[in-house]
Design a protein around this motif. Structure first.
Motif, PDB file in Angstrom:
ATOM      1  N   ARG A  87      80.441 110.228  73.350  1.00  0.00           N
ATOM      2  CA  ARG A  87      80.769 111.280  74.327  1.00  0.00           C
ATOM      3  C   ARG A  87      82.302 111.348  74.430  1.00  0.00           C
ATOM      4  NH1 ARG A  87      76.316 112.073  78.023  1.00  0.00           N
ATOM      5  NH2 ARG A  87      74.393 111.775  76.819  1.00  0.00           N
ATOM      6  N   GLU A  88      82.821 111.864  75.534  1.00  0.00           N
ATOM      7  CA  GLU A  88      84.287 111.957  75.675  1.00  0.00           C
ATOM      8  C   GLU A  88      84.863 110.696  76.308  1.00  0.00           C
ATOM      9  OE1 GLU A  88      84.649 115.480  78.012  1.00  0.00           O
ATOM     10  OE2 GLU A  88      84.608 116.800  76.262  1.00  0.00           O
ATOM     11  N   ASN A  89      86.163 110.504  76.125  1.00  0.00           N
ATOM     12  CA  ASN A  89      86.935 109.432  76.788  1.00  0.00           C
ATOM     13  C   ASN A  89      86.357 108.031  76.575  1.00  0.00           C
ATOM     14  OD1 ASN A  89      88.545 111.509  77.866  1.00  0.00           O
ATOM     15  ND2 ASN A  89      87.104 111.766  79.570  1.00  0.00           N
ATOM     16  N   ASP A  90      86.048 107.723  75.306  1.00  0.00           N
ATOM     17  CA  ASP A  90      85.543 106.383  74.953  1.00  0.00           C
ATOM     18  C   ASP A  90      84.226 106.032  75.650  1.00  0.00           C
ATOM     19  OD1 ASP A  90      87.546 105.605  73.089  1.00  0.00           O
ATOM     20  OD2 ASP A  90      88.927 105.340  74.752  1.00  0.00           O
ATOM     21  N   VAL A  91      83.470 107.057  76.021  1.00  0.00           N
ATOM     22  CA  VAL A  91      82.124 106.833  76.583  1.00  0.00           C
ATOM     23  C   VAL A  91      81.105 107.053  75.471  1.00  0.00           C
ATOM     24  CG1 VAL A  91      80.411 107.654  78.242  1.00  0.00           C
ATOM     25  CG2 VAL A  91      82.819 107.492  78.919  1.00  0.00           C
ATOM     26  N   TRP A  92      80.166 106.123  75.358  1.00  0.00           N
ATOM     27  CA  TRP A  92      79.095 106.226  74.361  1.00  0.00           C
ATOM     28  C   TRP A  92      77.738 106.137  75.045  1.00  0.00           C
ATOM     29  CZ3 TRP A  92      78.983 106.222  68.849  1.00  0.00           C
ATOM     30  CH2 TRP A  92      80.249 106.230  68.237  1.00  0.00           C
ATOM     31  N   GLU A  93      76.780 106.902  74.521  1.00  0.00           N
ATOM     32  CA  GLU A  93      75.390 106.685  74.917  1.00  0.00           C
ATOM     33  C   GLU A  93      74.873 105.542  74.051  1.00  0.00           C
ATOM     34  OE1 GLU A  93      71.026 108.814  74.834  1.00  0.00           O
ATOM     35  OE2 GLU A  93      72.793 110.123  74.953  1.00  0.00           O
ATOM     36  N   THR A  94      74.248 104.552  74.663  1.00  0.00           N
ATOM     37  CA  THR A  94      73.840 103.343  73.945  1.00  0.00           C
ATOM     38  C   THR A  94      72.415 102.945  74.311  1.00  0.00           C
ATOM     39  OG1 THR A  94      74.556 101.835  75.691  1.00  0.00           O
ATOM     40  CG2 THR A  94      76.228 102.463  74.080  1.00  0.00           C
ATOM     41  N   LEU A  95      71.846 102.146  73.440  1.00  0.00           N
ATOM     42  CA  LEU A  95      70.573 101.495  73.716  1.00  0.00           C
ATOM     43  C   LEU A  95      70.906 100.038  73.977  1.00  0.00           C
ATOM     44  CD1 LEU A  95      67.462 101.922  73.627  1.00  0.00           C
ATOM     45  CD2 LEU A  95      67.545 101.227  71.241  1.00  0.00           C
ATOM     46  N   VAL A  96      70.506  99.513  75.122  1.00  0.00           N
ATOM     47  CA  VAL A  96      70.892  98.150  75.521  1.00  0.00           C
ATOM     48  C   VAL A  96      69.664  97.248  75.574  1.00  0.00           C
ATOM     49  CG1 VAL A  96      72.038  96.759  77.301  1.00  0.00           C
ATOM     50  CG2 VAL A  96      72.764  99.108  76.928  1.00  0.00           C
ATOM     51  N   GLY A 113      86.853  89.512  73.994  1.00  0.00           N
ATOM     52  CA  GLY A 113      87.635  90.421  74.840  1.00  0.00           C
ATOM     53  C   GLY A 113      88.432  91.478  74.109  1.00  0.00           C
ATOM     54  N   ILE A 114      88.314  91.540  72.759  1.00  0.00           N
ATOM     55  CA  ILE A 114      89.070  92.610  72.084  1.00  0.00           C
ATOM     56  C   ILE A 114      88.411  93.972  72.350  1.00  0.00           C
ATOM     57  CG2 ILE A 114      90.050  91.142  70.274  1.00  0.00           C
ATOM     58  CD1 ILE A 114      88.091  92.409  68.311  1.00  0.00           C
ATOM     59  N   LEU A 115      87.153  93.913  72.833  1.00  0.00           N
ATOM     60  CA  LEU A 115      86.460  95.131  73.252  1.00  0.00           C
ATOM     61  C   LEU A 115      85.715  94.814  74.544  1.00  0.00           C
ATOM     62  CD1 LEU A 115      85.585  98.071  72.484  1.00  0.00           C
ATOM     63  CD2 LEU A 115      83.579  97.053  71.393  1.00  0.00           C
ATOM     64  N   CYS A 116      85.930  95.663  75.553  1.00  0.00           N
ATOM     65  CA  CYS A 116      85.222  95.493  76.837  1.00  0.00           C
ATOM     66  C   CYS A 116      84.516  96.803  77.184  1.00  0.00           C
ATOM     67  CB  CYS A 116      86.203  95.143  77.952  1.00  0.00           C
ATOM     68  SG  CYS A 116      87.055  93.583  77.640  1.00  0.00           S
ATOM     69  N   GLY A 117      83.498  96.691  78.018  1.00  0.00           N
ATOM     70  CA  GLY A 117      82.776  97.897  78.403  1.00  0.00           C
ATOM     71  C   GLY A 117      82.231  97.792  79.808  1.00  0.00           C
ATOM     72  N   GLU A 118      81.941  98.960  80.388  1.00  0.00           N
ATOM     73  CA  GLU A 118      81.309  98.990  81.711  1.00  0.00           C
ATOM     74  C   GLU A 118      80.190 100.022  81.694  1.00  0.00           C
ATOM     75  OE1 GLU A 118      82.250  99.959  86.403  1.00  0.00           O
ATOM     76  OE2 GLU A 118      83.931  99.660  85.022  1.00  0.00           O
ATOM     77  N   ILE A 119      79.017  99.643  82.230  1.00  0.00           N
ATOM     78  CA  ILE A 119      77.882 100.569  82.276  1.00  0.00           C
ATOM     79  C   ILE A 119      78.109 101.573  83.397  1.00  0.00           C
ATOM     80  CG2 ILE A 119      75.386 100.783  82.623  1.00  0.00           C
ATOM     81  CD1 ILE A 119      75.110  97.970  81.385  1.00  0.00           C
ATOM     82  N   ASN A 127      68.365 104.865  78.183  1.00  0.00           N
ATOM     83  CA  ASN A 127      69.639 104.549  77.531  1.00  0.00           C
ATOM     84  C   ASN A 127      70.752 104.466  78.566  1.00  0.00           C
ATOM     85  OD1 ASN A 127      68.175 104.730  75.187  1.00  0.00           O
ATOM     86  ND2 ASN A 127      68.979 106.719  74.576  1.00  0.00           N
ATOM     87  N   ARG A 128      71.857 103.800  78.194  1.00  0.00           N
ATOM     88  CA  ARG A 128      72.977 103.632  79.126  1.00  0.00           C
ATOM     89  C   ARG A 128      74.238 104.314  78.606  1.00  0.00           C
ATOM     90  NH1 ARG A 128      68.925 101.579  80.858  1.00  0.00           N
ATOM     91  NH2 ARG A 128      68.712  99.783  82.229  1.00  0.00           N
ATOM     92  N   LEU A 129      75.010 104.880  79.537  1.00  0.00           N
ATOM     93  CA  LEU A 129      76.347 105.358  79.194  1.00  0.00           C
ATOM     94  C   LEU A 129      77.319 104.220  79.452  1.00  0.00           C
ATOM     95  CD1 LEU A 129      76.645 108.981  80.636  1.00  0.00           C
ATOM     96  CD2 LEU A 129      76.141 108.278  78.293  1.00  0.00           C
ATOM     97  N   ILE A 130      78.123 103.890  78.438  1.00  0.00           N
ATOM     98  CA  ILE A 130      79.080 102.786  78.564  1.00  0.00           C
ATOM     99  C   ILE A 130      80.469 103.292  78.219  1.00  0.00           C
ATOM    100  CG2 ILE A 130      79.790 100.558  77.588  1.00  0.00           C
ATOM    101  CD1 ILE A 130      76.907  99.816  77.319  1.00  0.00           C
ATOM    102  N   GLN A 131      81.429 102.949  79.083  1.00  0.00           N
ATOM    103  CA  GLN A 131      82.826 103.270  78.782  1.00  0.00           C
ATOM    104  C   GLN A 131      83.499 102.016  78.228  1.00  0.00           C
ATOM    105  OE1 GLN A 131      85.298 105.130  81.812  1.00  0.00           O
ATOM    106  NE2 GLN A 131      86.376 106.017  80.068  1.00  0.00           N
ATOM    107  N   PHE A 132      84.181 102.177  77.087  1.00  0.00           N
ATOM    108  CA  PHE A 132      84.831 101.044  76.428  1.00  0.00           C
ATOM    109  C   PHE A 132      86.331 101.041  76.696  1.00  0.00           C
ATOM    110  CE2 PHE A 132      80.962 101.567  73.850  1.00  0.00           C
ATOM    111  CZ  PHE A 132      80.505 100.254  73.851  1.00  0.00           C
TER     112      PHE A 132
END
Length: 341
Positions: A87-96, A113-119, A127-132
């Motif tokens: 999606r936009e702004n580093d947001v992805w639809e994901t399967l968790v 920690g080189i990649l972090c995310g928040e649901i 499915n979850r939207l996660i911003q990285f």
């Protein structure tokens, strides 16, 4: 029409776990959709079935290493993600997985920690939207941390990531490979061109919706997930010119087929453009542009088996599958191929 009409028995040992050393040495079942006649050979025999003036349509999408393993920041519990849609702004639809414990607000850490995310949110199908958050280039981090999202029926670990890519993969964005194209080598494609067959490329980023089981008994009630496609002007012209000149349009894979059938108007002319498609092709569908299909062997009761049944007729397809089981063909993503024309 019932989902159970598309069931067939498949011995577990016929599910291919590893790609062959030589891509083009897989077997090829040829099905004449008018007569139902079946013949057997190897994939290189595709050259004997193609004719000068034909156009092969390939899907040049590239699979991203979309499977990530990380942990929850608060508890340290292991979590698995599958990236589905950007999606936009580093947001992805994901399967968790595990999904039930993936609550909104949960913070996730990947690769120290080189990649972090928040649901951020829960969307359809759970499915979850996660911003990285990250430093640098997302694709490079993904390449470092991610694994290829192999289907659940493949239990072996892939030794070489590139074996789940076609040799012509170009545009990143798929959660699964357009597997009919895995049989082509650069040399075989060159021989196809030399015999006077045009090669057109389209892009459809394959989502997992294509592979989701059909959970309703009435086929018509199944809803496909949307997938993004692109058809360039030049490529549309190539396909339309083939039709005008009496050549055959042959799709490499169900994803190329779905792209063409989505982007073709009622007069049978392929339109350039991009967009999202939810096209669901099952028996009764009238094909607008495709004349032939190269495809793998698909799961029982799947939308892909319904698509090939729409093209060749359910009885002929189920008979061909029965024959393929009897002849010990290899099934699914790393399996053998079928040419329907």
């Amino acid at each position: 029409m019932k989902t159970s009409d598309f069931y067939y028995e498949l011995p577990q040992e016929l599910i291919a776990q590893d790609p062959l050393e030589d891509r083009s040495s897989s077997r090829l079942l040829h099905l004449d959709r008018r007569t139902g006649e079946i013949s057997h050979g190897t994939f290189q025999d595709i050259l004997t079935y193609l004719k000068p003036g034909d156009c092969l349509v390939i899907n040049d999408t590239k699979v991203i290493p979309a499977r990530l393993f990380g942990r929850k920041e608060d508890t340290g519990a292991v979590i698995e993600l599958l990236l589905l849609k950007r999606r936009e702004n580093d947001v992805w639809e994901t399967l968790v997985k595990p999904g039930k414990k993936a609550k909104v607000g949960t913070k996730l850490i990947f690769g120290d920690g080189i990649l972090c995310g928040e649901i951020l949110d829960v969307v359809e199908e759970g499915n979850r939207l996660i911003q990285f958050q990250y430093e640098g280039i997302f694709e490079e981090i993904l390449d470092q941390l991610g694994e290829m999202p192999l289907p659940p029926y493949i239990t072996h670990k892939l030794k070489d990531k590139n074996r789940y890519q076609t040799v012509y993969a170009k545009h990143e964005g798929s959660a699964a490979a357009p597997t009919a194209g895995l049989h082509f080598t650069p040399e075989l494609l060159q021989r196809v061109k030399e015999m006077g067959v045009k090669i057109a490329h389209v892009t459809l980023h394959v989502g997992l919706g294509t592979f989701r089981p059909v959970k309703v008994e009435d086929v018509a009630e199944h809803h496909m997930h949307s997938e993004f496609y692109v058809v360039e002007q030049e490529q549309a012209a190539l396909v339309n010119e083939t039709k005008r000149n009496g050549g055959r349009v042959i799709c490499v894979g169900t994803t190329s087929c779905r792209t063409l059938e989505s982007a073709t108007d009622e007069e049978g002319k392929l339109q350039a453009g991009s967009g999202w498609t939810e096209i669901f092709i099952y028996p009764g569908y009238q094909f607008k542009i495709m004349d032939g299909l190269i495809t793998n062997f698909h799961l029982p009761e799947s939308t892909l088996l319904m698509l090939v049944s729409a093209f060749a007729g359910k009885e002929k397809i189920m008979a061909a599958y029965k024959e393929a089981v009897r002849e010990r063909y290899r099934f699914f993503s790393f399996g053998d191929a079928m040419f329907i024309v």
